[in-house]
Design a protein around this motif. Structure first.
Motif, mmCIF file in Angstrom:
data_model
loop_
_atom_site.group_PDB
_atom_site.id
_atom_site.type_symbol
_atom_site.label_atom_id
_atom_site.label_comp_id
_atom_site.label_asym_id
_atom_site.label_seq_id
_atom_site.Cartn_x
_atom_site.Cartn_y
_atom_site.Cartn_z
ATOM 1 N N GLU A 191 0.662 -1.059 -0.049
ATOM 2 C CA GLU A 191 0.014 0.157 -0.066
ATOM 3 C C GLU A 191 0.892 1.341 0.062
ATOM 4 N N CYS A 192 2.148 1.289 0.665
ATOM 5 C CA CYS A 192 2.986 2.085 0.747
ATOM 6 C C CYS A 192 3.436 2.692 -0.919
ATOM 7 N N SER A 193 3.965 1.467 -1.431
ATOM 8 C CA SER A 193 4.172 1.753 -2.996
ATOM 9 C C SER A 193 3.075 2.216 -3.795
ATOM 10 N N LEU A 194 2.077 1.580 -3.570
ATOM 11 C CA LEU A 194 0.854 2.186 -4.157
ATOM 12 C C LEU A 194 0.404 3.956 -3.931
ATOM 13 N N TYR A 195 0.632 3.955 -2.650
ATOM 14 C CA TYR A 195 0.624 5.558 -2.435
ATOM 15 C C TYR A 195 1.607 6.290 -3.100
ATOM 16 N N GLY A 196 2.663 5.813 -3.003
ATOM 17 C CA GLY A 196 3.647 6.651 -3.871
ATOM 18 C C GLY A 196 3.634 6.975 -5.187
ATOM 19 N N TYR A 197 3.177 5.959 -5.959
ATOM 20 C CA TYR A 197 2.511 5.850 -7.357
ATOM 21 C C TYR A 197 1.636 6.910 -7.654
ATOM 22 N N ILE A 198 0.429 6.873 -6.548
ATOM 23 C CA ILE A 198 -0.556 7.622 -6.885
ATOM 24 C C ILE A 198 -0.257 8.970 -6.606
ATOM 25 N N THR A 199 0.438 9.367 -5.697
ATOM 26 C CA THR A 199 0.827 10.989 -5.372
ATOM 27 C C THR A 199 1.838 11.282 -6.424
ATOM 28 N N LYS A 200 2.409 10.441 -7.087
ATOM 29 C CA LYS A 200 3.321 10.968 -8.172
ATOM 30 C C LYS A 200 2.485 11.257 -9.477
ATOM 31 N N ASN A 201 1.571 10.472 -9.766
ATOM 32 C CA ASN A 201 0.728 10.065 -11.021
ATOM 33 C C ASN A 201 -0.796 10.634 -10.624
ATOM 34 N N ALA A 202 -1.213 11.572 -9.748
ATOM 35 C CA ALA A 202 -2.361 11.576 -9.484
ATOM 36 C C ALA A 202 -3.224 12.084 -10.789
ATOM 37 N N GLU A 203 -2.924 12.876 -11.573
ATOM 38 C CA GLU A 203 -3.782 13.183 -12.793
ATOM 39 C C GLU A 203 -4.010 12.091 -13.451
ATOM 40 N N GLU A 243 -0.464 -1.646 -13.198
ATOM 41 C CA GLU A 243 0.729 -0.641 -13.279
ATOM 42 C C GLU A 243 1.533 -1.197 -11.950
ATOM 43 N N ASN A 244 1.000 -1.310 -10.821
ATOM 44 C CA ASN A 244 1.827 -1.560 -9.552
ATOM 45 C C ASN A 244 2.031 -2.902 -9.052
ATOM 46 N N SER A 278 -7.853 -6.392 -5.222
ATOM 47 C CA SER A 278 -8.163 -6.347 -3.765
ATOM 48 C C SER A 278 -7.383 -5.383 -2.910
ATOM 49 N N THR A 279 -6.088 -5.327 -3.407
ATOM 50 C CA THR A 279 -5.128 -4.691 -2.504
ATOM 51 C C THR A 279 -5.339 -3.140 -2.973
ATOM 52 N N VAL A 280 -6.003 -2.893 -4.220
ATOM 53 C CA VAL A 280 -6.482 -1.341 -4.515
ATOM 54 C C VAL A 280 -7.564 -1.059 -3.740
ATOM 55 N N LEU A 281 -8.535 -2.037 -3.522
ATOM 56 C CA LEU A 281 -9.713 -1.719 -2.724
ATOM 57 C C LEU A 281 -9.379 -1.679 -1.294
ATOM 58 N N ARG A 282 -8.645 -2.408 -0.821
ATOM 59 C CA ARG A 282 -8.235 -2.232 0.637
ATOM 60 C C ARG A 282 -7.469 -0.958 0.872
ATOM 61 N N PHE A 283 -7.007 -0.378 -0.004
ATOM 62 C CA PHE A 283 -6.093 0.707 -0.124
ATOM 63 C C PHE A 283 -7.226 2.057 0.146
#
Length: 238
Positions: free
Chosen positions: A14-26, A39-40, A45-50
């Motif tokens: 989830e930390c890795s997912l968070y990092g990707y989202i904040t860098k590629n929000a648009e 992409e990650n 299910s990991t995305v939904l848990r996030f």
């Protein structure tokens, strides 16, 4: 959107997912859940848990909140420095500040030591004030550590200059209480007179400018504080 509590609850994926989202929000705001997962290299299910950890019922709600979050960041309108200075001149210098400056200088002159106190940007101002006063012949120290141990031998017969824009900084309030208990006289410089710090001080100087925020960060101009610190120091030098 991404609160401190939520981030603290993330596991490694989830930390890795968070990092990707904040860098590629648009980009993420228009991706399908499967695209984001692929992409990650995680499962949907990991995305939904996030999404649930950032207080979203599902991925659709997450994308809506992400778009709102991005929009809020893009539409922050800041006043120009010139506008802030004009506002300070109009609202502050027309007031009875000379008497407050003179009284603060008198208190400092009679004290054995002077302590400048602040956290964050106010901590930087505390350091500046301490250096400025010391340059003009009055030895002083600054505290910008909220856990600084207060010793009575260092603080009795002292004047503390407490700096806080909001006047509600909990750590500063706690330090002021400790300093008052060991006999320090408290002079606060805040943006208004009705704050907690203003009310528990022996003397308060309020400068009244419009507060500005970028997210949760207080970015209110410090121009009035610089003026007041320098004016107090020069009055003391006289």
């Amino acid at each position: 959107m991404f609160t401190r509590e939520a981030i603290a609850s993330f596991n490694e994926l989830e930390c890795s997912l968070y990092g990707y989202i904040t860098k590629n929000a648009e980009k993420v705001a228009y991706m399908r859940i499967r695209e984001l997962a692929d992409e990650n290299h995680v499962s949907t299910s990991t995305v939904l848990r996030f999404c649930r950890k950032v207080d979203c019922a599902g991925y659709s709600e997450f994308k809506v909140k992400l778009k709102m979050y991005m929009s809020e960041k893009q539409h922050i309108k800041l006043k120009s420095t010139q506008h802030s200075l004009s506002e300070f001149v109009e609202r502050t210098l027309k007031g009875s500040f000379e008497s407050y400056i003179q009284e603060t200088a008198r208190l400092i002159a009679q004290a054995e030591s002077v302590i400048f106190l602040g956290i964050g940007s106010s901590g930087i101002m505390a350091e500046y004030g301490s250096r400025y006063v010391s340059s003009l012949g009055k030895s002083s120290l600054y505290i910008k550590d909220p856990f600084f141990p207060i010793q009575s031998k260092d603080s009795s017969n002292s004047v503390t200059i407490a700096l806080s824009v909001s006047g509600e900084t909990a750590e500063i309030i706690d330090l002021i209480k400790c300093l008052k208990e060991v006999g320090s006289t408290i002079v606060s410089i805040t943006n208004n007179k009705v704050s907690t710090i203003a009310r528990i001080s022996d003397l308060n100087i309020a400068y009244f400018v419009t507060e500005e925020y970028s997210g949760k960060s207080n970015i209110t101009t410090q121009i009035p504080v610089v003026y007041l610190l320098e004016a107090i120091a020069k009055e003391l030098y006289k």
